[in-house]
Design a protein around this motif. Sequence first.
Motif, PDB file in Angstrom:
ATOM      1  N   MET A 116      -2.488   2.315  10.468  1.00  0.00           N
ATOM      2  CA  MET A 116      -3.020   1.807   9.206  1.00  0.00           C
ATOM      3  C   MET A 116      -2.415   2.564   8.031  1.00  0.00           C
ATOM      4  SD  MET A 116      -5.109  -0.675   9.887  1.00  0.00           S
ATOM      5  CE  MET A 116      -6.312  -0.902   8.597  1.00  0.00           C
ATOM      6  N   VAL A 117      -2.223   3.879   8.183  1.00  0.00           N
ATOM      7  CA  VAL A 117      -1.577   4.660   7.121  1.00  0.00           C
ATOM      8  C   VAL A 117      -0.141   4.186   6.921  1.00  0.00           C
ATOM      9  CG1 VAL A 117      -0.702   6.949   6.522  1.00  0.00           C
ATOM     10  CG2 VAL A 117      -3.026   6.702   7.377  1.00  0.00           C
ATOM     11  N   GLN A 118       0.553   3.957   8.014  1.00  0.00           N
ATOM     12  CA  GLN A 118       1.946   3.504   7.924  1.00  0.00           C
ATOM     13  C   GLN A 118       2.060   2.137   7.259  1.00  0.00           C
ATOM     14  OE1 GLN A 118       2.980   3.766  12.054  1.00  0.00           O
ATOM     15  NE2 GLN A 118       3.573   5.939  11.931  1.00  0.00           N
ATOM     16  N   SER A 119       1.013   1.322   7.418  1.00  0.00           N
ATOM     17  CA  SER A 119       1.056  -0.028   6.823  1.00  0.00           C
ATOM     18  C   SER A 119       0.933   0.020   5.305  1.00  0.00           C
ATOM     19  CB  SER A 119      -0.062  -0.890   7.416  1.00  0.00           C
ATOM     20  OG  SER A 119      -1.335  -0.436   6.984  1.00  0.00           O
ATOM     21  N   LEU A 120       0.419   1.146   4.747  1.00  0.00           N
ATOM     22  CA  LEU A 120       0.287   1.228   3.296  1.00  0.00           C
ATOM     23  C   LEU A 120       1.632   1.101   2.593  1.00  0.00           C
ATOM     24  CD1 LEU A 120      -2.333   4.098   2.828  1.00  0.00           C
ATOM     25  CD2 LEU A 120      -2.604   1.719   2.132  1.00  0.00           C
ATOM     26  N   ALA A 121       2.688   1.571   3.255  1.00  0.00           N
ATOM     27  CA  ALA A 121       4.013   1.505   2.643  1.00  0.00           C
ATOM     28  C   ALA A 121       4.467   0.064   2.430  1.00  0.00           C
ATOM     29  CB  ALA A 121       5.017   2.262   3.513  1.00  0.00           C
ATOM     30  N   LEU A 122       3.883  -0.863   3.205  1.00  0.00           N
ATOM     31  CA  LEU A 122       4.262  -2.267   3.092  1.00  0.00           C
ATOM     32  C   LEU A 122       3.462  -2.996   2.024  1.00  0.00           C
ATOM     33  CD1 LEU A 122       4.294  -2.977   6.938  1.00  0.00           C
ATOM     34  CD2 LEU A 122       6.257  -2.361   5.517  1.00  0.00           C
ATOM     35  N   LEU A 123       2.469  -2.315   1.429  1.00  0.00           N
ATOM     36  CA  LEU A 123       1.532  -2.996   0.539  1.00  0.00           C
ATOM     37  C   LEU A 123       1.564  -2.445  -0.878  1.00  0.00           C
ATOM     38  CD1 LEU A 123      -1.499  -2.911   3.000  1.00  0.00           C
ATOM     39  CD2 LEU A 123       0.157  -4.759   2.722  1.00  0.00           C
ATOM     40  N   GLU A 124       2.696  -1.913  -1.318  1.00  0.00           N
ATOM     41  CA  GLU A 124       2.746  -1.248  -2.618  1.00  0.00           C
ATOM     42  C   GLU A 124       2.376  -2.184  -3.756  1.00  0.00           C
ATOM     43  OE1 GLU A 124       6.274   0.873  -3.408  1.00  0.00           O
ATOM     44  OE2 GLU A 124       6.090   2.215  -1.695  1.00  0.00           O
ATOM     45  N   ASN A 125       2.785  -3.431  -3.691  1.00  0.00           N
ATOM     46  CA  ASN A 125       2.549  -4.378  -4.786  1.00  0.00           C
ATOM     47  C   ASN A 125       1.460  -5.401  -4.453  1.00  0.00           C
ATOM     48  OD1 ASN A 125       4.660  -3.200  -6.309  1.00  0.00           O
ATOM     49  ND2 ASN A 125       6.155  -4.352  -5.083  1.00  0.00           N
ATOM     50  N   GLN A 126       0.699  -5.137  -3.410  1.00  0.00           N
ATOM     51  CA  GLN A 126      -0.331  -6.093  -2.978  1.00  0.00           C
ATOM     52  C   GLN A 126      -1.685  -5.366  -3.021  1.00  0.00           C
ATOM     53  OE1 GLN A 126       0.896  -8.126   0.691  1.00  0.00           O
ATOM     54  NE2 GLN A 126       3.006  -7.507   0.226  1.00  0.00           N
ATOM     55  N   LEU A 127      -2.306  -5.441  -4.191  1.00  0.00           N
ATOM     56  CA  LEU A 127      -3.493  -4.631  -4.460  1.00  0.00           C
ATOM     57  C   LEU A 127      -4.655  -4.974  -3.546  1.00  0.00           C
ATOM     58  CD1 LEU A 127      -4.949  -2.526  -6.176  1.00  0.00           C
ATOM     59  CD2 LEU A 127      -5.511  -4.338  -7.798  1.00  0.00           C
ATOM     60  N   VAL A 128      -4.916  -6.279  -3.339  1.00  0.00           N
ATOM     61  CA  VAL A 128      -6.083  -6.678  -2.554  1.00  0.00           C
ATOM     62  C   VAL A 128      -5.973  -6.150  -1.131  1.00  0.00           C
ATOM     63  CG1 VAL A 128      -7.416  -8.628  -1.654  1.00  0.00           C
ATOM     64  CG2 VAL A 128      -6.450  -8.728  -3.960  1.00  0.00           C
ATOM     65  N   GLU A 129      -4.809  -6.364  -0.493  1.00  0.00           N
ATOM     66  CA  GLU A 129      -4.624  -5.884   0.873  1.00  0.00           C
ATOM     67  C   GLU A 129      -4.695  -4.351   0.940  1.00  0.00           C
ATOM     68  OE1 GLU A 129      -2.898  -8.186  -0.679  1.00  0.00           O
ATOM     69  OE2 GLU A 129      -1.772  -9.476   0.678  1.00  0.00           O
ATOM     70  N   LYS A 130      -4.120  -3.699  -0.095  1.00  0.00           N
ATOM     71  CA  LYS A 130      -4.143  -2.230  -0.108  1.00  0.00           C
ATOM     72  C   LYS A 130      -5.584  -1.713  -0.177  1.00  0.00           C
ATOM     73  CE  LYS A 130      -1.138  -0.017  -2.645  1.00  0.00           C
ATOM     74  NZ  LYS A 130      -0.449   0.584  -3.834  1.00  0.00           N
ATOM     75  N   LEU A 131      -6.425  -2.360  -0.989  1.00  0.00           N
ATOM     76  CA  LEU A 131      -7.824  -1.924  -1.090  1.00  0.00           C
ATOM     77  C   LEU A 131      -8.549  -2.081   0.231  1.00  0.00           C
ATOM     78  CD1 LEU A 131      -8.814  -3.331  -4.598  1.00  0.00           C
ATOM     79  CD2 LEU A 131      -8.340  -0.972  -3.975  1.00  0.00           C
ATOM     80  N   TRP A 132      -8.259  -3.167   0.949  1.00  0.00           N
ATOM     81  CA  TRP A 132      -8.905  -3.350   2.258  1.00  0.00           C
ATOM     82  C   TRP A 132      -8.459  -2.270   3.244  1.00  0.00           C
ATOM     83  CZ3 TRP A 132     -13.029  -5.906   3.457  1.00  0.00           C
ATOM     84  CH2 TRP A 132     -13.433  -6.987   2.694  1.00  0.00           C
ATOM     85  N   VAL A 133      -7.162  -1.960   3.198  1.00  0.00           N
ATOM     86  CA  VAL A 133      -6.661  -0.913   4.100  1.00  0.00           C
ATOM     87  C   VAL A 133      -7.297   0.440   3.741  1.00  0.00           C
ATOM     88  CG1 VAL A 133      -4.618   0.383   4.811  1.00  0.00           C
ATOM     89  CG2 VAL A 133      -4.500  -2.100   4.576  1.00  0.00           C
ATOM     90  N   LEU A 134      -7.379   0.757   2.442  1.00  0.00           N
ATOM     91  CA  LEU A 134      -8.004   2.024   2.026  1.00  0.00           C
ATOM     92  C   LEU A 134      -9.469   2.075   2.427  1.00  0.00           C
ATOM     93  CD1 LEU A 134      -6.439   2.485  -1.534  1.00  0.00           C
ATOM     94  CD2 LEU A 134      -5.997   3.866   0.502  1.00  0.00           C
TER      95      LEU A 134
END
Length: 923
Positions: free
Chosen positions: A182-200
Amino acid sequence: MWTAGAGATAEVQEPGGKLRCSSTRHIPVVGVVTEDEEAQGAFKTMDLNRVSNLLEETDKDDLEEKQLKSVKKLVQCYQNGFPLRDLAQIFKILNLCAEKIENQPHFIESALNILKLCGLPFLKKKVSDEITYAEDTANSIALLGELMKIPNSELRIQICYQQASSSYKIKMAEVGGLAKTMVQSLALLENQLVEKLWVLKSLQHLSTSEVNCTLMMKAQGASGICAHLNDPDPSGQLLFRSSEILWNLLEKSPKEEIIQQLSNLECLLALKEVFKNLFMRGFSHYDRQLRNDILVITTIIAQNPGAPMIECGFTKDLILFATFNEVKSQNPLVKGLKLSNSYEDFELKKLLFNIIVILCKDLPTIQLLIDGKVILALFTYVKKPEKHKIIEWSAAQYEELQLHAIVTLSSVAPLLTEEYMLCQGNAQVLAFLEWCESEDSFFSHGNSFHGTGGRGNKFAQMRYSLRLLRAMVYLEDETINSDLCEKGTIQQLIGVFKNTISKANDKEEAIVLEIQSDILLILSGLCEHHIPRKEIFGTEGVDIILRVMKTDPTKLQTGLGYNVLLFSTLDSIWCCILGCYPSEDYFLEKEGIFLLLDLLALNQKKFCNLILGIMVEFCDNPKTAAHVNAWRGKKDQTAASLLIKLWRKEEKELGVKRDKHGMIIDTKKPLFTSFQEEQKIMPLPANCPTLAVMDVAENIRAKIYAVLGKLDFENLPGLSAEDFVTLCIIHRYLDFKIGEIWNEICEEIKLEKLRPVNTDKKILEVITTASENIGKMVASLQSEMIESQVNQDVQNEQKVYTKIQATHKQRELANKSWENFLARTSNAKTLKKAKRLQEKAIESSRYGEHPPNAIFHRTDIKGLNTTVPSGLVVTVESTPARLLGGPLADTDIALKKLPIRGGALQKVKAVKTVNESKKSVPT
């Protein structure tokens, strides 16, 4: 969502980034299916291999429709949840569906439906299924993290929105390493705020586990999350969740590794911008709390010397924020900015003071502290409390900030001595200390950590003011110390010490002891190497030292600081008295040496070395020896006996070889310790001390030798034979130590394979032989002493036996005399016989020839039947009434002495009375 537990309130993301809460029903972690439920279709099965094979096919017509239909059937079949035994195949099917999404968008619905079912409890038919399929379950859950790489927003959100309890699924997530992916997936979501918030959000809940925090740390999660703290986010969730994750990582994973990850320019720049924004524009309770949390995280990072706090400009901003209330600044960052007396702003002020203490440990920060006028700002608190001109702090808040500021000064001022002197630091501290000592009405709250022990008094302020003075004095800066002495610091501190003695009570004992210790340490720092200052210390100072030395020895075990106070006292003797002859004489006059020896007799190793060092210096005073020899301890122990006893104890602890009588065993190495025996001699540079030299400083034997040497080894009182045996070794300590050093020289020459010239070789042999001969001579002398003592013991024993024999003989003679007396008084014939023998003895003792015209006087009275000498006055005593009693026990004859004077008639009457009385007494 992986964060919401069964039966908890789940957070649901709505369009626009807002959160709403929905209540979820209580669901078990793993459902248990009975046979009846299976018969009713709760545990349906289907051919999963057929479905997966169908999804893997690629070259058939209308294949997509068939594949979608088969997946739909699968979803319908497992609408109650997936069995643990089928989990591996189902996640394989999920993975196949996810891979087709990019080219066949219809498969997104199938993948989402399967993911929704993953939120239900996994089903088990047997109790052992959890263990049997644990590996498959862990691998399946880990696959969810891998699916985050698929560029589909709906899929990613659904993966994060999985219900998970705190037991089985979380455990499987830990085993499968979901947090790492899940931490590694954050690098793929730099410009995708909604998905990044769900991952966080998922990571926030996963980070409550230590295992998951460790996985996140290994994936460089701390730096990855921190670097994006300042990313745009209208909802504010990103900053909140990221800070929570960082907190959890610092608490539940190796702290040093997390700090190292955060100690880079990118992370610190992000923290700096976030903190500045919250400091300047955060007005809500939530914003202030978050601001303080960010500052605490920054404080932890600042403890790493390698963190580029200065390079990123964060240090400069923090110093500005810490001092803008006290020192006016034209910086636009703080223009028009004010702090309230709210709890959050109060905590912020303390945190800023605290981070200054940490930042000042990095020497390049010093110039920034000077530019920020930190000393001037902190000194605004070192004064009598009054209404603050800038902020209306409460009394309790101001007191705590005042104490915190003084503590901060103790760390910062020693680094900025010029600024300290420009601010008249000494004068301000002494004036504040004078107020602390005054009787002004002041009620201290004592609620804070720094206020401990100071409730209702000024002891807390006094303690930290003295700590500040101690820090400045121990810089050994003559400018600062001279300024202090010129302002009467020595006299003032002596007065403070006396006042603390009178004001203290049991509740404040610990803080008073600390204050007294600091005062003595400050006085030691000021007086050391300065005779005029020692003279100022004078008799008043000696009196307070003597008072401390008279403390009850049992208090040294109470743990309230008496040990520290005693160490400070001994240090002040060394620094404030020794070398000043009037003070030395006054100390001796007040029996100070007796008190030192009393402390030495306590036999506490931590004090012995220091006390003996003081004794060595004091013995340079010719008056000291008489005091040392006059001292007596318990059981009339003398100072010499005490020192020799300490020597034996020290040698026992060091492992020196001695026989049962304390004699030397190895004449070549008479002083060798067990440590020296274990260590091999190695060639060392000339400036490095050898083992023999280091031994002198590492134990008390050298000091004992020095004291006894200054007392003169001859005529030491109160020594036993064992003491004399040990004294032989002490007397030759220096010779033995010189011999050790020469032996080391010889060994080093051999190790370095050097060949001395013949002359040097002969000299070395002579020195070595002489050293060994001294050892043999001492051993021989010890043997003579022991033999002499044995003989003396035998003689003493014989004297005791002779005395016992004489006592027995005397008793026999007394008994025989009593028997003769009884015989004479009870038998007339025996009395007459005794009388004749007496007369014969008297006659034989007379001189044979009579000089002409000589007049002879008789020495006896004729007609008396007594065998005792008689004269003109006869004292007759009856047998004591306490022994025999009888009818005459109460008569004048028995109780009184009857004088007989006059002519022959009176003498005859007296004789008759005596005879009658003797006959009337029963035998």
